[in-house]
Design a protein around this motif. Sequence first.
Motif, PDB file in Angstrom:
ATOM      1  N   ARG A 181     -16.469  -0.438 -33.928  1.00 25.60           N
ATOM      2  CA  ARG A 181     -17.619  -1.306 -33.633  1.00 25.60           C
ATOM      3  C   ARG A 181     -17.982  -1.305 -32.152  1.00 25.60           C
ATOM      4  O   ARG A 181     -18.825  -2.052 -31.716  1.00 25.60           O
ATOM      5  CB  ARG A 181     -17.311  -2.740 -34.097  1.00 25.60           C
ATOM      6  N   ALA A 182     -17.308  -0.498 -31.350  1.00 29.78           N
ATOM      7  CA  ALA A 182     -17.621  -0.424 -29.922  1.00 29.78           C
ATOM      8  C   ALA A 182     -19.015   0.179 -29.732  1.00 29.78           C
ATOM      9  O   ALA A 182     -19.417   1.085 -30.461  1.00 29.78           O
ATOM     10  CB  ALA A 182     -16.583   0.416 -29.200  1.00 29.78           C
ATOM     11  N   PRO A 183     -19.778  -0.306 -28.755  1.00 30.43           N
ATOM     12  CA  PRO A 183     -21.141   0.213 -28.555  1.00 30.43           C
ATOM     13  C   PRO A 183     -21.187   1.606 -27.940  1.00 30.43           C
ATOM     14  O   PRO A 183     -22.216   2.268 -28.009  1.00 30.43           O
ATOM     15  CB  PRO A 183     -21.765  -0.822 -27.614  1.00 30.43           C
ATOM     16  N   LEU A 184     -20.084   2.035 -27.315  1.00 31.03           N
ATOM     17  CA  LEU A 184     -19.975   3.390 -26.752  1.00 31.03           C
ATOM     18  C   LEU A 184     -21.018   3.665 -25.673  1.00 31.03           C
ATOM     19  O   LEU A 184     -21.445   4.806 -25.487  1.00 31.03           O
ATOM     20  CB  LEU A 184     -20.086   4.441 -27.870  1.00 31.03           C
ATOM     21  N   HIS A 185     -21.416   2.621 -24.938  1.00 33.48           N
ATOM     22  CA  HIS A 185     -22.402   2.830 -23.875  1.00 33.48           C
ATOM     23  C   HIS A 185     -21.890   3.789 -22.806  1.00 33.48           C
ATOM     24  O   HIS A 185     -22.668   4.524 -22.194  1.00 33.48           O
ATOM     25  CB  HIS A 185     -22.770   1.493 -23.228  1.00 33.48           C
ATOM     26  N   TYR A 186     -20.569   3.783 -22.561  1.00 31.51           N
ATOM     27  CA  TYR A 186     -20.027   4.598 -21.482  1.00 31.51           C
ATOM     28  C   TYR A 186     -19.947   6.081 -21.831  1.00 31.51           C
ATOM     29  O   TYR A 186     -19.540   6.890 -20.988  1.00 31.51           O
ATOM     30  CB  TYR A 186     -18.663   4.061 -21.043  1.00 31.51           C
ATOM     31  N   LEU A 187     -20.369   6.455 -23.038  1.00 38.14           N
ATOM     32  CA  LEU A 187     -20.537   7.873 -23.324  1.00 38.14           C
ATOM     33  C   LEU A 187     -21.661   8.457 -22.462  1.00 38.14           C
ATOM     34  O   LEU A 187     -21.661   9.650 -22.163  1.00 38.14           O
ATOM     35  CB  LEU A 187     -20.851   8.088 -24.810  1.00 38.14           C
ATOM     36  N   GLY A 188     -22.610   7.593 -22.058  1.00 38.76           N
ATOM     37  CA  GLY A 188     -23.698   8.054 -21.200  1.00 38.76           C
ATOM     38  C   GLY A 188     -23.189   8.545 -19.853  1.00 38.76           C
ATOM     39  O   GLY A 188     -23.431   9.698 -19.466  1.00 38.76           O
ATOM     40  N   PRO A 189     -22.442   7.716 -19.091  1.00 36.26           N
ATOM     41  CA  PRO A 189     -21.864   8.198 -17.833  1.00 36.26           C
ATOM     42  C   PRO A 189     -20.903   9.376 -18.016  1.00 36.26           C
ATOM     43  O   PRO A 189     -20.838  10.255 -17.157  1.00 36.26           O
ATOM     44  CB  PRO A 189     -21.133   6.964 -17.288  1.00 36.26           C
ATOM     45  N   LEU A 190     -20.158   9.377 -19.126  1.00 35.41           N
ATOM     46  CA  LEU A 190     -19.260  10.507 -19.380  1.00 35.41           C
ATOM     47  C   LEU A 190     -20.059  11.800 -19.512  1.00 35.41           C
ATOM     48  O   LEU A 190     -19.713  12.836 -18.922  1.00 35.41           O
ATOM     49  CB  LEU A 190     -18.445  10.257 -20.657  1.00 35.41           C
ATOM     50  N   LEU A 191     -21.151  11.734 -20.264  1.00 32.90           N
ATOM     51  CA  LEU A 191     -21.997  12.914 -20.444  1.00 32.90           C
ATOM     52  C   LEU A 191     -22.628  13.336 -19.119  1.00 32.90           C
ATOM     53  O   LEU A 191     -22.752  14.530 -18.827  1.00 32.90           O
ATOM     54  CB  LEU A 191     -23.082  12.614 -21.476  1.00 32.90           C
ATOM     55  N   SER A 192     -22.990  12.351 -18.300  1.00 32.92           N
ATOM     56  CA  SER A 192     -23.553  12.663 -16.986  1.00 32.92           C
ATOM     57  C   SER A 192     -22.538  13.403 -16.124  1.00 32.92           C
ATOM     58  O   SER A 192     -22.877  14.385 -15.442  1.00 32.92           O
ATOM     59  CB  SER A 192     -23.997  11.369 -16.285  1.00 32.92           C
ATOM     60  N   ASN A 193     -21.309  12.940 -16.139  1.00 30.41           N
ATOM     61  CA  ASN A 193     -20.267  13.607 -15.363  1.00 30.41           C
ATOM     62  C   ASN A 193     -20.007  15.027 -15.877  1.00 30.41           C
ATOM     63  O   ASN A 193     -19.846  15.966 -15.098  1.00 30.41           O
ATOM     64  CB  ASN A 193     -18.977  12.793 -15.392  1.00 30.41           C
ATOM     65  N   LEU A 194     -19.967  15.189 -17.198  1.00 27.64           N
ATOM     66  CA  LEU A 194     -19.744  16.518 -17.770  1.00 27.64           C
ATOM     67  C   LEU A 194     -20.877  17.471 -17.410  1.00 27.64           C
ATOM     68  O   LEU A 194     -20.654  18.663 -17.184  1.00 27.64           O
ATOM     69  CB  LEU A 194     -19.612  16.416 -19.295  1.00 27.64           C
ATOM     70  N   SER A 195     -22.096  16.931 -17.350  1.00 28.74           N
ATOM     71  CA  SER A 195     -23.258  17.796 -17.112  1.00 28.74           C
ATOM     72  C   SER A 195     -23.331  18.291 -15.679  1.00 28.74           C
ATOM     73  O   SER A 195     -24.230  19.066 -15.330  1.00 28.74           O
ATOM     74  CB  SER A 195     -24.557  17.052 -17.463  1.00 28.74           C
ATOM     75  N   GLN A 196     -22.389  17.885 -14.825  1.00 31.72           N
ATOM     76  CA  GLN A 196     -22.298  18.489 -13.498  1.00 31.72           C
ATOM     77  C   GLN A 196     -21.747  19.913 -13.568  1.00 31.72           C
ATOM     78  O   GLN A 196     -21.872  20.665 -12.607  1.00 31.72           O
ATOM     79  CB  GLN A 196     -21.407  17.627 -12.598  1.00 31.72           C
ATOM     80  N   GLN A 197     -21.141  20.257 -14.710  1.00 30.47           N
ATOM     81  CA  GLN A 197     -20.566  21.586 -14.882  1.00 30.47           C
ATOM     82  C   GLN A 197     -21.566  22.526 -15.563  1.00 30.47           C
ATOM     83  O   GLN A 197     -22.221  22.139 -16.535  1.00 30.47           O
ATOM     84  CB  GLN A 197     -19.296  21.511 -15.724  1.00 30.47           C
ATOM     85  N   PRO A 198     -21.699  23.763 -15.071  1.00 27.20           N
ATOM     86  CA  PRO A 198     -22.660  24.705 -15.671  1.00 27.20           C
ATOM     87  C   PRO A 198     -22.453  24.911 -17.172  1.00 27.20           C
ATOM     88  O   PRO A 198     -23.427  25.027 -17.919  1.00 27.20           O
ATOM     89  CB  PRO A 198     -22.403  25.997 -14.889  1.00 27.20           C
ATOM     90  N   GLY A 199     -21.205  24.959 -17.609  1.00 30.48           N
ATOM     91  CA  GLY A 199     -20.951  25.169 -19.023  1.00 30.48           C
ATOM     92  C   GLY A 199     -21.476  24.036 -19.888  1.00 30.48           C
ATOM     93  O   GLY A 199     -22.016  24.272 -20.976  1.00 30.48           O
ATOM     94  N   ALA A 200     -21.320  22.812 -19.397  1.00 36.09           N
ATOM     95  CA  ALA A 200     -21.827  21.662 -20.142  1.00 36.09           C
ATOM     96  C   ALA A 200     -23.352  21.673 -20.182  1.00 36.09           C
ATOM     97  O   ALA A 200     -23.969  21.364 -21.209  1.00 36.09           O
ATOM     98  CB  ALA A 200     -21.324  20.366 -19.518  1.00 36.09           C
ATOM     99  N   ARG A 201     -23.972  22.049 -19.058  1.00 36.79           N
ATOM    100  CA  ARG A 201     -25.443  22.119 -19.029  1.00 36.79           C
ATOM    101  C   ARG A 201     -25.939  23.199 -19.991  1.00 36.79           C
ATOM    102  O   ARG A 201     -26.968  23.018 -20.656  1.00 36.79           O
ATOM    103  CB  ARG A 201     -25.935  22.381 -17.613  1.00 36.79           C
ATOM    104  N   ALA A 202     -25.223  24.303 -20.073  1.00 40.24           N
ATOM    105  CA  ALA A 202     -25.620  25.363 -21.002  1.00 40.24           C
ATOM    106  C   ALA A 202     -25.580  24.858 -22.444  1.00 40.24           C
ATOM    107  O   ALA A 202     -26.469  25.182 -23.255  1.00 40.24           O
ATOM    108  CB  ALA A 202     -24.700  26.576 -20.835  1.00 40.24           C
ATOM    109  N   PHE A 203     -24.564  24.061 -22.778  1.00 37.11           N
ATOM    110  CA  PHE A 203     -24.464  23.485 -24.122  1.00 37.11           C
ATOM    111  C   PHE A 203     -25.632  22.531 -24.378  1.00 37.11           C
ATOM    112  O   PHE A 203     -26.298  22.589 -25.418  1.00 37.11           O
ATOM    113  CB  PHE A 203     -23.137  22.742 -24.261  1.00 37.11           C
TER     114      PHE A 203
END
Length: 219
Positions: free
Chosen positions: A1-23
């Motif tokens: 039942r967690a809202p998982l809002h912090y998946l947003g910042p996690l995704l932002s941090n991952l997207s600093q990597q070229p491989g994540a941006r490619a995905f």
Amino acid sequence: RAPLHYLGPLLSNLSQQPGARAFLLDPGRCVVQRLLPLTQYSDSSVRRGGVVGTLRNCCFEHRHHEWLLGPEVDILPFLLLPLAGPEDFSEEEMDRLPVDLQYLPPDKQREPDADIRKMLIEAIMLLTATAPGRRQVRDQGAYLILRELHSWEPEPDVQVACEKLIQVLIGDEPESGMENLLEVQVPEDVERRLQQLDQLEQEQKDLRPEPHVEGALPT
């Protein structure tokens, strides 16, 4: 039942990597398209900020700008809408705007978080790195939204970011061979001066009291 809002910042941090941006930018996955509506997610500035940070990081990939600005994604209205207020444009100006930004209601509110407003501006700035991107951003009336935002903006660092973007939109095109601003080699003395200005801007920001926010935004 967690809202998982912090998946947003996690995704932002991952997207600093070229491989994540490619995905994220794989046209077959439609990830970016599913993220776009969350730029208006009112229930959590953490989720909203994380998504905007992710989109901004994806905009560093200038090879995908045509796709991001084209009809398959149409990212620009989603970046401009949070920056728009209830301005009453003339009919001629209104026709220049994307449909989603025309005739906004009188109670339309801008993005309340200054850090998110700045990230939105930075994302649009990245989209103007190439000549076709600058042309598309101009053609969709971005200047009109930014002009009104600049008049309204209370935060100095966000106002400066807005000014820089406006200068790109209204300024002359770069000379031949320098059309892609992300690939231009900056002279060392100019780079040092820009770093000094950035440091001064950060010091001025650090001297201001921190506003109360719902949660930490991604870096």
